[in-house]
Scaffold this motif. Structure first.
Motif, PDB file in Angstrom:
ATOM      1  N   GLN A 109     -26.286   2.600  16.217  1.00 55.67           N
ATOM      2  CA  GLN A 109     -25.643   3.828  16.691  1.00 55.67           C
ATOM      3  C   GLN A 109     -24.367   4.129  15.909  1.00 55.67           C
ATOM      4  O   GLN A 109     -24.113   5.274  15.533  1.00 55.67           O
ATOM      5  CB  GLN A 109     -25.340   3.746  18.187  1.00 55.67           C
ATOM      6  N   ALA A 110     -23.554   3.117  15.657  1.00 54.60           N
ATOM      7  CA  ALA A 110     -22.321   3.325  14.894  1.00 54.60           C
ATOM      8  C   ALA A 110     -22.637   3.786  13.475  1.00 54.60           C
ATOM      9  O   ALA A 110     -21.969   4.675  12.937  1.00 54.60           O
ATOM     10  CB  ALA A 110     -21.490   2.049  14.870  1.00 54.60           C
TER      11      ALA A 110
ATOM     12  N   LYS B 299     -25.260   5.477  12.519  1.00 56.67           N
ATOM     13  CA  LYS B 299     -25.674   6.884  12.620  1.00 56.67           C
ATOM     14  C   LYS B 299     -24.465   7.789  12.829  1.00 56.67           C
ATOM     15  O   LYS B 299     -24.354   8.844  12.196  1.00 56.67           O
ATOM     16  CB  LYS B 299     -26.661   7.063  13.772  1.00 56.67           C
ATOM     17  N   ASP B 300     -23.575   7.398  13.725  1.00 53.24           N
ATOM     18  CA  ASP B 300     -22.382   8.206  14.008  1.00 53.24           C
ATOM     19  C   ASP B 300     -21.528   8.403  12.756  1.00 53.24           C
ATOM     20  O   ASP B 300     -20.911   9.454  12.572  1.00 53.24           O
ATOM     21  CB  ASP B 300     -21.531   7.561  15.099  1.00 53.24           C
ATOM     22  N   LEU B 301     -21.472   7.378  11.918  1.00 49.86           N
ATOM     23  CA  LEU B 301     -20.663   7.423  10.698  1.00 49.86           C
ATOM     24  C   LEU B 301     -21.441   7.933   9.485  1.00 49.86           C
ATOM     25  O   LEU B 301     -20.898   8.017   8.391  1.00 49.86           O
ATOM     26  CB  LEU B 301     -20.097   6.028  10.398  1.00 49.86           C
ATOM     27  N   ASN B 302     -22.716   8.258   9.706  1.00 56.20           N
ATOM     28  CA  ASN B 302     -23.598   8.720   8.631  1.00 56.20           C
ATOM     29  C   ASN B 302     -23.684   7.706   7.485  1.00 56.20           C
ATOM     30  O   ASN B 302     -23.672   8.065   6.319  1.00 56.20           O
ATOM     31  CB  ASN B 302     -23.168  10.097   8.119  1.00 56.20           C
TER      32      ASN B 302
ATOM     33  N   LYS C 145     -15.731   1.460  14.543  1.00 62.39           N
ATOM     34  CA  LYS C 145     -16.364   2.425  15.458  1.00 62.39           C
ATOM     35  C   LYS C 145     -16.822   1.733  16.735  1.00 62.39           C
ATOM     36  O   LYS C 145     -16.583   2.221  17.836  1.00 62.39           O
ATOM     37  CB  LYS C 145     -17.546   3.099  14.749  1.00 62.39           C
TER      38      LYS C 145
ATOM     39  N   SER D 261     -15.465   1.151  21.648  1.00 63.11           N
ATOM     40  CA  SER D 261     -16.228   1.056  22.899  1.00 63.11           C
ATOM     41  C   SER D 261     -15.417   0.331  23.963  1.00 63.11           C
ATOM     42  O   SER D 261     -14.659  -0.589  23.654  1.00 63.11           O
ATOM     43  CB  SER D 261     -17.528   0.287  22.673  1.00 63.11           C
TER      44      SER D 261
END
Length: 84
Positions: free
Chosen positions: A34-35, A37-40, A57, A61
């Motif tokens: 997920q991190a 993806k969030d950071l591309n 990132k 949490s």
């Protein structure tokens, strides 16, 4: 001799491995993915700086996940990346 080195490349699974002893492998894989993806950030072979960004990132949490990620980030900065 330590199993930690200062190589600049890390496989994304090694980031999850740093977290897995405390939060479990499944959760570790989930938060790393997920991190990323969030950071591309794409790909499994990451530069050390990308690995640190992912841990940063995840460190945002709440609760145990964030605490473990912040500790892992410090460990990577001080000792390098596990290469086992």
């Amino acid at each position: 001799m330590s199993s930690l080195t200062t190589n600049t490349k890390i496989h994304s699974s090694k980031i999850a491995e740093l977290l897995s002893k405390s939060i479990g492998q499944e959760k570790a894989n989930e938060v790393v993915l997920q991190a990323s993806k969030d950071l591309n950030i794409k790909g499994d072979s990451l530069e050390k700086e990308e690995a640190l960004q992912i841990l940063e990132k995840i460190g945002e949490s709440p609760g145990l996940v964030g605490i473990v990620a912040r500790l892992a980030k410090v460990r990577v900065r001080l000792e390098g990346i596990p290469q086992r």
